[in-house]
Design an enzyme around this catalytic site. Structure first.
Site, PDB file in Angstrom:
ATOM      1  N   SER A   1       0.850  -1.184   0.000  1.00 17.16           N
ATOM      2  CA  SER A   1       0.000   0.000   0.000  1.00 17.16           C
ATOM      3  C   SER A   1       0.890   1.241   0.000  1.00 17.16           C
ATOM      4  CB  SER A   1      -0.818  -0.026   1.276  1.00 17.16           C
ATOM      5  OG  SER A   1      -2.146   0.125   0.971  1.00 17.16           O
TER       6      SER A   1
ATOM      7  N   LYS B   1      -2.987  10.180  -8.042  1.00 12.49           N
ATOM      8  CA  LYS B   1      -3.433   8.935  -7.415  1.00 12.49           C
ATOM      9  C   LYS B   1      -4.846   8.675  -7.942  1.00 12.49           C
ATOM     10  CE  LYS B   1      -3.469   6.528  -3.006  1.00 12.49           C
ATOM     11  NZ  LYS B   1      -4.727   5.843  -3.166  1.00 12.49           N
TER      12      LYS B   1
ATOM     13  N   GLU C   1      -3.150   1.013 -12.296  1.00 10.93           N
ATOM     14  CA  GLU C   1      -4.502   1.184 -11.778  1.00 10.93           C
ATOM     15  C   GLU C   1      -5.510   1.062 -12.916  1.00 10.93           C
ATOM     16  OE1 GLU C   1      -4.427   1.602  -8.576  1.00 10.93           O
ATOM     17  OE2 GLU C   1      -6.315   2.523  -7.940  1.00 10.93           O
TER      18      GLU C   1
ATOM     19  N   LYS D   1       7.101   9.781  -5.587  1.00 11.42           N
ATOM     20  CA  LYS D   1       8.092   8.716  -5.420  1.00 11.42           C
ATOM     21  C   LYS D   1       9.480   9.315  -5.544  1.00 11.42           C
ATOM     22  CE  LYS D   1       5.723   4.650  -7.212  1.00 11.42           C
ATOM     23  NZ  LYS D   1       5.708   3.722  -8.336  1.00 11.42           N
TER      24      LYS D   1
ATOM     25  N   CYS E   1     -37.425  -3.212  12.532  1.00 16.59           N
ATOM     26  CA  CYS E   1     -37.470  -2.070  11.625  1.00 16.59           C
ATOM     27  C   CYS E   1     -37.614  -0.771  12.433  1.00 16.59           C
ATOM     28  CB  CYS E   1     -38.633  -2.225  10.655  1.00 16.59           C
ATOM     29  SG  CYS E   1     -38.918  -0.732   9.698  1.00 16.59           S
TER      30      CYS E   1
ATOM     31  N   CYS F   1     -41.353   0.719  11.637  1.00 17.31           N
ATOM     32  CA  CYS F   1     -42.614   0.101  12.058  1.00 17.31           C
ATOM     33  C   CYS F   1     -42.455  -0.869  13.226  1.00 17.31           C
ATOM     34  CB  CYS F   1     -43.288  -0.595  10.879  1.00 17.31           C
ATOM     35  SG  CYS F   1     -42.378  -2.025  10.289  1.00 17.31           S
TER      36      CYS F   1
ATOM     37  N   CYS G   1     -36.782  -4.141   5.930  1.00 10.34           N
ATOM     38  CA  CYS G   1     -37.958  -4.317   6.767  1.00 10.34           C
ATOM     39  C   CYS G   1     -38.693  -5.523   6.165  1.00 10.34           C
ATOM     40  CB  CYS G   1     -38.836  -3.065   6.674  1.00 10.34           C
ATOM     41  SG  CYS G   1     -40.476  -3.316   7.370  1.00 10.34           S
TER      42      CYS G   1
ATOM     43  N   CYS H   1     -45.350  -0.859   6.409  1.00  7.61           N
ATOM     44  CA  CYS H   1     -44.401   0.006   7.116  1.00  7.61           C
ATOM     45  C   CYS H   1     -44.643   1.452   6.670  1.00  7.61           C
ATOM     46  CB  CYS H   1     -42.976  -0.450   6.801  1.00  7.61           C
ATOM     47  SG  CYS H   1     -41.711   0.554   7.560  1.00  7.61           S
TER      48      CYS H   1
END
Ligand code: IVH
Length: 630
Positions: A74, A100, A155, A258, A373, A376, A389, A395
């Site tokens: 990374s 980037k 990338e 870099k 939920c 309701c 839900c 509801c």
């Protein structure tokens, strides 16, 4: 034949070679394949691609995963100029600056002939997913380069100009690029027109990082907007970047710096997580760290329960942010949030706030997923990455939001959320079709309703009793059937009956519709069958005039085999220019399958016969587009 057509042919051969020899799952017949090879032999007998056919394809490319010989690390991050400048004190010499790009990292391997051999995603940095067959579909990645046994890292991303058409359906170009490169059907990957920024070259000794950038450019990779700068140009380079990046045709989330000297890079080395010779400068003012106070769960019009982070107010890019959507249950779980955790907030593209990560978990209590939920109080269900839900029909919030969406989609004026709440609570409107049977007398029973307003509202409804198919589809409030997809389906199929008959596979063969969207649309339409029937008693869908925009308007085409008189790309462009559409697979709704002379028995042909689709030979196809030309 032009040079790029030879390139196209070589790409096609390598792709089918891979399908046959590596995946043992050919898409075309042996004769079709041989036809391509004969053609290439004629056009470019010395093509290196001819040497690759069936030859020792490394076993590693057969696996679903590919191990990275050198881990894909990374980048360490900096959020202010001061720490960036401090970092440069660690080394001598110049820097290489590059945008980037917000996409996903990939490693592309080239074999001893400099021909693309395999490709993998970054994965966990040690092992990535094998994406070789789809990499062949990214035109921005050269098929052959003048360097043997090397690896290019970079990338994969989607240009903003390409993303524009998917904006309503997909969260970000990065998400869409990640989905596009992992498509099961490589033809679909091609349609997403992905791009690639190369930022590293392994397998070639260089003295400078800049030398690598120049080589990559020479090989035909885009290494857009990279610059070599000296340390004292650092501040200015950031300022220029901040000003210029808004005009770039891709989303950036920072600047990568870099160390230019390779000997300095070696001296600095790396940690297990990141190299010490590189640093990502995250865009100033667009990200910051704050405390998480709580997570609120909101119910949408479809009954999806979505988490929203309530945060300690933080000023980013000139606005105070105090809440941000966490998108869905899956994302909430991944973040593993605790009360009072420190979280990093960015403003994506400088606008939409987003909780990127937890920078310090803290000791607060873990945040729970609701068991009922929040609107309701009834039970909830989990499907994939989403929480719903379990009783959306009963509801209140779900129903009111759904009605609000319906009214907005049909552009019925005068019905704000407040009126919808009143109509719902008074049991006058439970579902969209109830709006169509409302009378002035009904409305006059409501508080603060006068004759004039009641008449106006009823009149507003009656003017919307004839709507376009696109509007009707959108009004159904189905997840993933937003404005863009409704338009695509309406243009392509022209009638609601045809759209209601589509299955997931047929939907997935359409450019820009992936498996999740297809699933949601089919399920959404199925669940709303009764509602649609009721609505159609009152609402008429306007007929689309099929010849209004072009002679092939709404006609769909699939090609098989290699055309003699024009390239596939030219044929497709021609069809599109006349208003037609290109599909990648034969579906029941297809209008024409164009079969080139060299195409032998293929799945496409078999399916077309089975579905009794109009099959055209090349001459007939040319006639159609020729006639249309006149
Ligand atoms: S150099 C050790 N240059 O950012 C990794 N990375 O947060 C050296 N990225 O995984 C990477 N644009 O996928 C580099 N111009 C660029 C980049 C870039 C985007 C990604 C890369 C990496 C991630 C780290």
């Amino acid at each position: 034949m032009k040079k790029d057509s030879i390139g196209e042919l070589e790409r096609e051969i390598l792709f089918h070679n891979y399908r046959y020899f590596v995946l043992s799952d050919p898409l075309i017949s042996d004769q079709e394949f041989d036809g391509l090879v004969v053609k290439l032999k004629k056009l470019n007998p010395s093509s290196k691609v001819l040497r690759q056919i069936g030859s020792d394809i490394p076993l590693s490319t057969k696996k679903n995963i590919i191990e990275h010989s050198i881990p894909m690390l990374s980048l360490d991050k900096s959020y202010d100029l001061e720490s960036l400048e401090k970092w440069t004190e660690n080394f001598n010499g110049d820097l290489v600056q590059s945008p980037k790009v917000d996409g996903l990292a990939a490693a592309i391997h080239y074999n001893r002939d400099g021909i693309l051999a395999c490709a993998a995603t970054r994965g966990n940095g040690f092992i990535g997913e094998n994406i070789t067959q789809n990499i062949f579909m990214v035109d921005a990645i050269p098929l052959q380069i003048p360097l043997s046994n090397c690896e290019i890292r970079g990338e994969i991303y989607m240009n903003l100009s390409v993303f524009k058409q998917f904006k309503e359906t997909f969260k970000s170009p990065r998400n869409l690029a990640a989905g596009a490169i992992k498509q099961k059907n490589p033809e679909k990957t091609k349609e997403f027109n992905l791009s690639f920024l190369a930022y590293d070259l392994l397998g070639k000794e260089c003295n400078e990082e800049w030398e690598k950038i120049e080589l990559l450019r020479k090989f035909g990779f885009h290494s857009v907007n990279s610059k070599k700068i000296s340390k004292n140009e650092l501040k200015q380079s950031v300022e220029v970047f901040l000003e210029e990046h808004t005009q770039y045709d891709y989303e950036v989330d920072g600047i990568v710096y870099k160390v230019n000297s390779m000997s300095e890079q070696k001296r600095l080395g790396e940690t297990n997580h990141h190299p010490r010779y590189a640093l990502a400068y995250k865009l100033q003012g667009e990200s910051g760290i704050t405390h998480l106070f709580a997570v609120e769960w909101n119910v949408s019009r479809t009954g999806t329960i979505t988490p929203c982070a309530i945060i300690e107010p933080i000023k980013l890019s000139g606005a105070v942010i105090n809440r941000t959507s966490l998108h869905n249950l899956g994302n909430f779980k991944k973040l593993d949030l605790r009360k009072n955790a420190k979280v990093m907030i960015t403003r994506r593209g400088g606008v939409i706030p987003n909780l990127e990560s937890v920078t310090s978990a803290g000791r607060g209590e873990a945040l729970e997923i609701p068991k009922e939920c929040p609107s309701c109080g009834r039970s909830v269900v989990t499907r994939d990455d989403f929480l719903y839900c379990a009783h959306p029909q009963n509801c209140r919030n779900t129903q009111i939001s759904f009605l609000e969406h319906f009214v907005k989609a049909l552009e019925i004026d005068g019905f704000g959320r407040k009126w919808i709440e009143i109509l719902y609570d008074e049991k006058l409107v439970k579902e969209p079709s109830d709006l169509c049977t409302l009378t002035i007398e009904d409305l006059l029973k409501l508080p603060r309703m006068g004759d004039v307003l009641a008449e106006k509202l009823i009149n507003n409804i009656s003017t919307k009793k004839s709507v376009t198919l696109e509007q009707f589809l959108l009004s159904l409030g189905i997840d993933d059937l937003g404005g863009a997809v409704s338009k695509i389906l309406a243009d392509m199929f022209g009638s609601l009956e045809k759209i209601l008959e589509l299955d997931e596979e047929e939907l997935m063969s359409i450019h820009s519709i992936g498996d999740i969207i297809a699933k949601n649309i089919v399920r959404g339409l199925e669940e709303r069958k009764e509602m649609i029937t009721k609505l159609l008693r009152f609402i008429t869908i306007e007929k689309i005039n099929p010849v209004s925009k072009g002679p092939l308007q709404n006609k769909t085409f699939v090609f098989t085999g290699t055309l003699k008189d024009m390239t596939r790309k030219d044929a497709e462009t021609k069809v599109k220019s006349l208003g037609g559409k290109i599909l990648s697979q034969v579906t029941k709704q297809l209008d024409y399958l164009v079969v080139a002379e060299d195409a032998k028995e293929s799945t496409k042909l078999k399916k077309a016969r089975e579905y009794e689709i109009h099959i055209l030979n090349e001459k007939e196809f040319l006639e159609i587009i020729g006639k249309s030309d006149k």
